[in-house]
Design a protein around this motif. Structure first.
Motif, short mmCIF file in Angstrom:
data_model
loop_
_atom_site.label_atom_id
_atom_site.label_comp_id
_atom_site.label_asym_id
_atom_site.label_seq_id
_atom_site.Cartn_x
_atom_site.Cartn_y
_atom_site.Cartn_z
N GLU A 257 -7.34 53.12 113.42
CA GLU A 257 -6.26 52.42 112.72
C GLU A 257 -6.52 52.13 111.24
OE1 GLU A 257 -3.30 52.03 113.99
OE2 GLU A 257 -4.04 52.92 115.85
N ILE A 258 -7.76 52.01 110.83
CA ILE A 258 -8.03 51.63 109.44
C ILE A 258 -8.56 52.82 108.64
CG2 ILE A 258 -9.36 50.12 107.92
CD1 ILE A 258 -9.29 48.05 110.22
N LEU A 259 -9.63 53.40 109.12
CA LEU A 259 -10.27 54.49 108.37
C LEU A 259 -9.63 55.85 108.61
CD1 LEU A 259 -13.99 53.45 108.93
CD2 LEU A 259 -12.52 52.95 106.97
N LYS A 260 -8.93 55.98 109.74
CA LYS A 260 -8.31 57.26 110.11
C LYS A 260 -9.35 58.38 110.14
CE LYS A 260 -4.12 55.46 109.84
NZ LYS A 260 -3.45 54.94 110.96
N THR A 261 -10.48 58.09 110.78
CA THR A 261 -11.57 59.05 110.88
C THR A 261 -11.87 59.32 112.35
OG1 THR A 261 -13.25 57.31 110.85
CG2 THR A 261 -12.63 58.26 108.72
N GLU A 262 -12.74 60.28 112.56
CA GLU A 262 -13.16 60.62 113.91
C GLU A 262 -13.97 59.47 114.50
OE1 GLU A 262 -15.85 64.06 115.96
OE2 GLU A 262 -14.66 64.60 114.20
N ARG A 263 -13.78 59.24 115.77
CA ARG A 263 -14.52 58.18 116.46
C ARG A 263 -16.01 58.54 116.51
NH1 ARG A 263 -10.88 57.24 121.89
NH2 ARG A 263 -8.98 56.52 120.85
N PRO A 264 -16.89 57.52 116.37
CA PRO A 264 -18.33 57.80 116.39
C PRO A 264 -18.85 58.18 117.77
CG PRO A 264 -17.95 55.44 116.24
CD PRO A 264 -16.61 56.12 116.12
N SER A 265 -18.15 57.75 118.81
CA SER A 265 -18.60 58.07 120.17
C SER A 265 -17.38 58.23 121.07
CB SER A 265 -19.52 56.98 120.71
OG SER A 265 -18.86 55.73 120.70
N GLU A 266 -17.60 58.91 122.17
CA GLU A 266 -16.52 59.13 123.12
C GLU A 266 -16.53 58.00 124.15
OE1 GLU A 266 -15.33 62.53 126.35
OE2 GLU A 266 -16.28 63.16 124.47
N LEU A 267 -15.34 57.50 124.46
CA LEU A 267 -15.22 56.44 125.46
C LEU A 267 -15.09 57.06 126.84
CD1 LEU A 267 -12.61 54.13 123.68
CD2 LEU A 267 -15.09 53.94 123.61
N SER A 268 -15.61 56.34 127.83
CA SER A 268 -15.42 56.78 129.21
C SER A 268 -13.94 56.57 129.57
CB SER A 268 -16.31 55.96 130.14
OG SER A 268 -15.80 54.64 130.27
N PRO A 269 -13.46 57.17 130.65
CA PRO A 269 -12.06 56.95 131.03
C PRO A 269 -11.70 55.47 131.20
CG PRO A 269 -12.93 58.82 132.22
CD PRO A 269 -14.10 58.18 131.49
N VAL A 270 -12.59 54.70 131.79
CA VAL A 270 -12.32 53.26 131.97
C VAL A 270 -12.31 52.56 130.62
CG1 VAL A 270 -13.20 51.11 132.95
CG2 VAL A 270 -13.24 53.20 134.32
N GLN A 271 -13.26 52.88 129.76
CA GLN A 271 -13.30 52.28 128.42
C GLN A 271 -12.05 52.66 127.62
OE1 GLN A 271 -17.09 53.91 127.26
NE2 GLN A 271 -18.11 51.92 127.49
N GLU A 272 -11.60 53.89 127.77
CA GLU A 272 -10.40 54.34 127.08
C GLU A 272 -9.19 53.54 127.53
OE1 GLU A 272 -8.53 56.32 124.17
OE2 GLU A 272 -10.59 56.87 124.66
N LEU A 273 -9.09 53.27 128.82
CA LEU A 273 -7.99 52.46 129.33
C LEU A 273 -8.05 51.04 128.77
CD1 LEU A 273 -5.54 52.10 131.18
CD2 LEU A 273 -7.14 51.58 133.03
N VAL A 274 -9.23 50.45 128.77
CA VAL A 274 -9.40 49.10 128.21
C VAL A 274 -9.04 49.12 126.72
CG1 VAL A 274 -11.09 47.32 127.65
CG2 VAL A 274 -11.11 48.39 129.91
N TYR A 275 -9.48 50.16 126.02
CA TYR A 275 -9.18 50.28 124.59
C TYR A 275 -7.67 50.37 124.34
CZ TYR A 275 -8.43 52.35 120.04
OH TYR A 275 -7.95 52.61 118.79
N VAL A 276 -6.99 51.19 125.13
CA VAL A 276 -5.54 51.36 124.96
C VAL A 276 -4.83 50.02 125.16
CG1 VAL A 276 -3.48 52.40 126.00
CG2 VAL A 276 -5.48 53.80 125.49
N LEU A 277 -5.23 49.27 126.18
CA LEU A 277 -4.62 47.96 126.42
C LEU A 277 -4.92 46.98 125.30
CD1 LEU A 277 -5.34 47.68 130.24
CD2 LEU A 277 -3.14 48.18 129.15
N MET A 278 -6.17 46.97 124.83
CA MET A 278 -6.55 46.08 123.74
C MET A 278 -5.81 46.46 122.45
SD MET A 278 -10.27 45.55 121.90
CE MET A 278 -10.08 46.99 120.86
N ARG A 279 -5.77 47.75 122.15
CA ARG A 279 -5.10 48.23 120.94
C ARG A 279 -3.62 47.87 120.98
NH1 ARG A 279 -1.80 51.99 119.60
NH2 ARG A 279 -1.80 52.88 117.52
#
Length: 76
Positions: free
Chosen positions: A34-56
């Motif tokens: 959202e801020i830097l518009k750069t590639e993510r430093p690490s890949e999230l697991s499927p569960v982490q990705e779901l948590v991230y989507v909800l948090m975002r």
């Protein structure tokens, strides 16, 4: 995103139940997406990705509400 990003106590409270590593990973992902518009430093697991989507989603909704309120204050 060119507007303020609002992280409410509700989001912070939800993050307190996570490990420091998970908190860092989610915040870094938000920063990159959202801020830097750069590639993510690490890949999230499927569960982490779901948590991230909800948090975002919560952060973006809170930020939009804040921006709307600030716009109304400035035009009043």
């Amino acid at each position: 995103m060119e507007n303020a990003i609002v992280i409410t106590p509700k989001v912070i409270s939800r993050m307190r139940g996570m490990s420091k590593e998970e908190q860092k990973m989610l915040i870094e992902t938000l920063l990159c997406d959202e801020i830097l518009k750069t590639e993510r430093p690490s890949e999230l697991s499927p569960v982490q990705e779901l948590v991230y989507v909800l948090m975002r989603d919560s952060i973006m909704r809170d930020s939009a509400r804040y921006q709307k309120a600030m716009t109304q204050v400035c035009t009043a």
